[in-house]
Design a protein around this motif. Structure first.
Motif, mmCIF file in Angstrom:
data_model
loop_
_atom_site.group_PDB
_atom_site.id
_atom_site.type_symbol
_atom_site.label_atom_id
_atom_site.label_comp_id
_atom_site.label_asym_id
_atom_site.label_seq_id
_atom_site.Cartn_x
_atom_site.Cartn_y
_atom_site.Cartn_z
ATOM 1 N N ASN A 1 0.980 -1.084 -0.102
ATOM 2 C CA ASN A 1 -0.045 0.023 0.050
ATOM 3 C C ASN A 1 0.704 1.411 0.127
ATOM 4 O O ASN A 1 0.643 2.124 -0.648
ATOM 5 C CB ASN A 1 -0.757 -0.075 1.274
ATOM 6 C CG ASN A 1 -2.311 -0.868 0.954
ATOM 7 O OD1 ASN A 1 -2.536 -1.170 -0.061
ATOM 8 N ND2 ASN A 1 -2.642 -1.283 2.052
ATOM 9 N N MET B 1 2.349 2.074 -3.358
ATOM 10 C CA MET B 1 1.640 2.208 -4.255
ATOM 11 C C MET B 1 1.117 3.829 -4.354
ATOM 12 O O MET B 1 1.180 4.564 -5.052
ATOM 13 C CB MET B 1 0.233 1.311 -4.554
ATOM 14 C CG MET B 1 0.629 0.165 -5.052
ATOM 15 S SD MET B 1 -0.770 -0.927 -5.170
ATOM 16 C CE MET B 1 -1.572 -1.511 -3.769
ATOM 17 N N GLU B 2 1.039 4.234 -2.715
ATOM 18 C CA GLU B 2 0.564 5.488 -2.397
ATOM 19 C C GLU B 2 1.977 6.510 -3.045
ATOM 20 O O GLU B 2 1.593 7.434 -3.748
ATOM 21 C CB GLU B 2 0.667 5.732 -1.207
ATOM 22 C CG GLU B 2 -0.830 5.505 -0.503
ATOM 23 C CD GLU B 2 -0.812 5.150 1.024
ATOM 24 O OE1 GLU B 2 -1.560 4.313 1.566
ATOM 25 O OE2 GLU B 2 0.135 6.073 1.461
ATOM 26 N N GLN C 1 4.149 5.769 -5.173
ATOM 27 C CA GLN C 1 4.142 5.844 -6.764
ATOM 28 C C GLN C 1 3.445 6.838 -7.314
ATOM 29 O O GLN C 1 3.808 7.662 -8.110
ATOM 30 C CB GLN C 1 3.842 4.425 -7.074
ATOM 31 C CG GLN C 1 4.113 4.115 -8.650
ATOM 32 C CD GLN C 1 2.868 4.317 -9.482
ATOM 33 O OE1 GLN C 1 1.950 3.930 -9.120
ATOM 34 N NE2 GLN C 1 3.329 4.830 -10.715
ATOM 35 N N GLN C 2 2.092 6.974 -6.622
ATOM 36 C CA GLN C 2 1.097 8.107 -7.561
ATOM 37 C C GLN C 2 1.462 9.224 -6.877
ATOM 38 O O GLN C 2 1.626 9.981 -7.871
ATOM 39 C CB GLN C 2 -0.406 7.737 -6.446
ATOM 40 C CG GLN C 2 -1.128 6.285 -6.967
ATOM 41 C CD GLN C 2 -1.579 6.356 -8.485
ATOM 42 O OE1 GLN C 2 -1.885 7.518 -8.902
ATOM 43 N NE2 GLN C 2 -1.615 5.356 -9.102
ATOM 44 N N ARG D 1 -7.716 -1.142 -5.361
ATOM 45 C CA ARG D 1 -6.334 -0.761 -5.497
ATOM 46 C C ARG D 1 -5.797 -0.979 -4.064
ATOM 47 O O ARG D 1 -4.523 -1.397 -3.897
ATOM 48 C CB ARG D 1 -5.860 0.568 -5.924
ATOM 49 C CG ARG D 1 -5.952 0.653 -7.770
ATOM 50 C CD ARG D 1 -4.534 0.027 -8.046
ATOM 51 N NE ARG D 1 -3.413 0.767 -8.028
ATOM 52 C CZ ARG D 1 -2.256 0.664 -8.467
ATOM 53 N NH1 ARG D 1 -2.046 -0.765 -8.957
ATOM 54 N NH2 ARG D 1 -1.357 1.390 -8.334
ATOM 55 N N LYS D 2 -6.451 -0.247 -3.086
ATOM 56 C CA LYS D 2 -6.035 -0.382 -1.655
ATOM 57 C C LYS D 2 -6.044 -1.884 -1.114
ATOM 58 O O LYS D 2 -7.244 -2.422 -1.149
ATOM 59 C CB LYS D 2 -6.513 0.481 -0.825
ATOM 60 C CG LYS D 2 -6.267 0.849 0.452
ATOM 61 C CD LYS D 2 -5.520 2.324 0.715
ATOM 62 C CE LYS D 2 -5.213 2.298 2.157
ATOM 63 N NZ LYS D 2 -4.094 3.223 2.031
ATOM 64 N N LEU D 3 -5.033 -2.286 -0.764
ATOM 65 C CA LEU D 3 -5.144 -3.633 -0.146
ATOM 66 C C LEU D 3 -5.633 -3.701 1.316
ATOM 67 O O LEU D 3 -5.350 -2.754 2.127
ATOM 68 C CB LEU D 3 -3.625 -4.275 -0.135
ATOM 69 C CG LEU D 3 -3.008 -4.601 -1.290
ATOM 70 C CD1 LEU D 3 -1.684 -5.004 -1.103
ATOM 71 C CD2 LEU D 3 -3.915 -5.799 -1.921
#
Lengths: 328, 330
Positions: A200, A203-204, A206-207, B271-273
């Motif tokens: 998570n 991904m955060e 990366q955005q 998208r959020k796990l």
């Protein structure tokens, strides 16, 4: 995303890495380990490209060769249109401000004698000449992004759990605000519930930081979740590449099909019908002739033993290297 | 005895300085005959030390401080914790065998495969002739689907791949027909296509022999593929235990639910796990109440004050949570 040329951040062309095998007193070269064999792919801006495959398939070597942590034997890597292989070592060192690496094992990749402050300020000191206040504020800003607090700056790596250590490794890689990062198995050393936290976070970030990522992993579920496009490697070669969802829904290469079906399902009432591959991955020091997968392939014919298949487009943005791709 | 193995009130402690620290707390397990039993949990939950305690392999300063492990052996019922060192040695391999996580480091690099298989046979059958032993070794290698068994017998571990080594480990573990096989993360170090081969092999061998298997793993997928009964460990306790279909279909404990959601949300819509906040509390830092309370979404006032007991939520389905029963651990 549009197909404009300048959208492409990283362009890997015919990358090849061979390691010499040396024997005897004179260290005579008696052969080569074919770690990476003619690999080409592109990574767009803000895209997550995953390299997936089993151990020894060359995925980590590919990642290291992109940043020239290992010198490629042949082939070129273009970063923002610039050919990295022509740069001197000093120029390459400066380039690494924009290109960073996150390592697999946070237990081994953080210097145990450096506290968090030293670990995080070191990359900034190497690449920028910042006044002390700004150095401090950049480090604290990064700490905040990874969910840690400034009172932890004085602590040393052994005082943190595995998940926290990996957060620090990520912070260390991202603190110079790179536009491109290679992440080599960043979650495989962690427990399941911690893995999800780190994914998570990645991904955060990366955005937020508009990163392009090459994400190397053997975990097919993780790859499906995090990446936009994927390349499946086997014995140093790319077997299939395309948009992640497309590849997972319609795997075209027999190896990809077997790999995807080998993942244990989480439903005991539906014990999945695995395609169980016979035998082991061949030795990369003496790779088989023709298609590298032909020794384990169910569909192997004579042409597979003789001629190595090229990647061919079987659907838009979906490529597979197999002679029989249309027939299955 | 009705069951093959009965563990009662097992407590394992270690020393930290002068303090005794609990690592495993009152674990009860019943392993039926011809059953594959899964133990699942994160690192440090006590799953591996449970297996090591069964075989008397706990390294100092870990020790069993309380409890009993009764085993229905080939020559009658035995209390494993009361066996002498010599009796335990003769039980290992003949009654209970173990395969370990890393096949690359569990075999001795300076002996070839034949010598290592011989050793296991000679120990329990000193009267066996050389040709009989060779015959038996070859038969075992064929049973674990090793291609070219004669050639493999003469090979040294570094000449073989991880998957082949794990097959050989299984062959050695089963060479004296044990009735119980402990498998501690047998596929964690292997690639996914090799893992599929090994799991299929273990399932086949269980069908052919009368061996019960205790499968210890952190991977719920491996449990779903191979086990009939499952116990979920958290911080040194069993928090949930049930038949595998019941456990995955009607999950009761919030921790198990969290683990399942963490893995199945991969590749899901969002998208959020899903994550379980925080980390597993290490041994010595366990609270008085429910040990999962600090990380639980459904934590209530009383969860922090008293420890829930492991009670039957549905027939054969045990759960340690106040959401399902008011009963407090004695």
């Amino acid at each position: 995303m549009s197909e404009k040329k300048n959208d492409i951040l990283l362009d890997v062309r015919h990358l090849q890495v061979y390691f010499p095998i040396k024997r005897g007193l004179m260290k005579r070269v008696v052969g080569h380990v074919h770690a990476v064999e003619d690999v080409s792919f592109t990574v767009k801006r803000r895209e997550v490209f995953a390299l997936v495959g089993e151990s020894g398939c060359g995925k980590s070597t590919t990642g290291s060769a992109i940043l020239r942590l290992i010198e490629p034997t042949a082939g070129q890597v273009y970063f923002e249109g610039e050919n990295l292989s022509t740069l001197s070592e000093e120029q390459m060192r400066l380039k690494r401000r924009d290109m960073q690496f996150i390592f697999q094992n946070p237990y081994a990749s953080l210097n145990p004698r450096m506290n968090v402050w030293k670990l995080l300020s070191e990359p900034l000191k190497v690449h920028f000449d910042l006044p002390p206040q700004e150095l401090r504020s950049r480090v604290e800003e990064m700490l905040h992004l990874i969910g840690m607090t400034p009172d932890q700056l004085e602590r040393y790596p052994h005082q943190f759990s595995g998940g926290q250590k990996q957060r620090i490794s990520i912070a260390r890689a991202l603190i110079t605000h790179p536009s491109f990062v290679v992440a080599d198995e960043p979650v495989s050393a962690l427990d399941v519930s911690i893995q999800a936290q780190i994914l998570n976070l990645m991904m955060e970030l990366q955005q937020e930081m508009e990163l392009s990522l090459v994400f190397i992993s053997h975990d097919l579920n993780v790859v499906r979740h995090i990446s936009n496009s994927v390349g499946v490697m086997y014995l140093g070669s790319l077997m299939e590449t395309g948009d992640t969802e497309e590849v997972y829904r319609h795997p075209a290469h027999p190896y990809t099909q077997a790999l995807l079906s080998a993942v244990p399902s989480h439903d005991p009432t539906n014990k999945s019908k695995h395609i169980v591959l016979e035998g082991d991955v061949p030795n990369p020091a003496s790779p088989p002739s023709g298609c590298p997968f032909h020794t384990r392939c169910r569909y192997c014919t004579k042409v597979c033993e003789e001629k190595k298949p090229e990647l061919q487009e079987i659907a838009p943005h979906h490529f597979a290297a197999c002679h029989h791709v249309g027939e299955m | 005895m009705e069951n093959l193995l009965e563990i009662r009130d097992l407590k394992i402690t270690t020393l930290r300085g002068k303090n005794t620290v609990k690592l495993l707390d009152k674990v009860d397990l019943d392993i039926k005959k011809k059953c594959s039993f899964g133990i699942v949990g994160e690192s440090g939950c006590g799953k591996s030390i449970t297996a090591n305690a069964i075989l008397g392999l706990l390294p100092y300063p870990l020790q069993v401080s309380e409890g009993s492990i009764r085993y229905d052996s080939k020559d009658g019922e035995k209390e494993l914790l009361k066996l002498s060192k010599k009796e335990m040695r003769s039980a290992r391999g003949r009654e209970i065998s173990m395969i370990f996580q890393e096949p690359m480091t569990s075999l001795d690099p300076i002996f070839n495969v034949e010598m290592q298989m011989d050793e296991a046979l000679t120990f329990h059958h000193p009267q066996m002739s050389k040709s009989e032993k060779r015959e038996r070794s070859l038969e075992m290698l064929r049973r674990v689907n090793i291609p070219r068994p004669e050639q493999t017998l003469a090979s040294y571990p570094h000449q073989l791949s991880g998957g082949q080594l794990q097959r050989i480990m299984i062959a050695i573990a089963l060479i004296n027909d044990p009735r119980l096989l402990l498998a501690d993360e047998p596929t964690t170090a292997l690639d996914v296509t090799i893992q599929a081969q090994i799991l299929k092999l273990m399932n086949d061998l269980k069908e052919q022999n009368d061996t019960s298997i205790i499968m210890i793993t952190h991977d719920l997928g491996v449990i779903a593929e191979t086990c009939e009964e499952v116990a979920v460990f958290y911080a040194g306790q069993i928090v949930e235990q049930a038949n595998v279909i019941e456990l995955f279909g009607k999950t009761a404990h919030p921790y198990t639910l969290g683990l399942l959601r963490a893995v199945t949300s991969l590749g899901g819509e969002s998208r959020k796990l899903y994550t379980i906040p925080g980390i597993v509390p290490p041994g010595g830092q366990w609270s008085q109440g429910c040990r999962f309370a600090d990380r639980c979404e459904k934590c209530m006032e009383k969860c922090r004050q008293a420890m829930p007991a492991l009670t039957e939520a549905a027939p054969g389905h045990y759960c340690r949570c106040f959401l399902h029963s008011e009963e407090v651990e004695a």
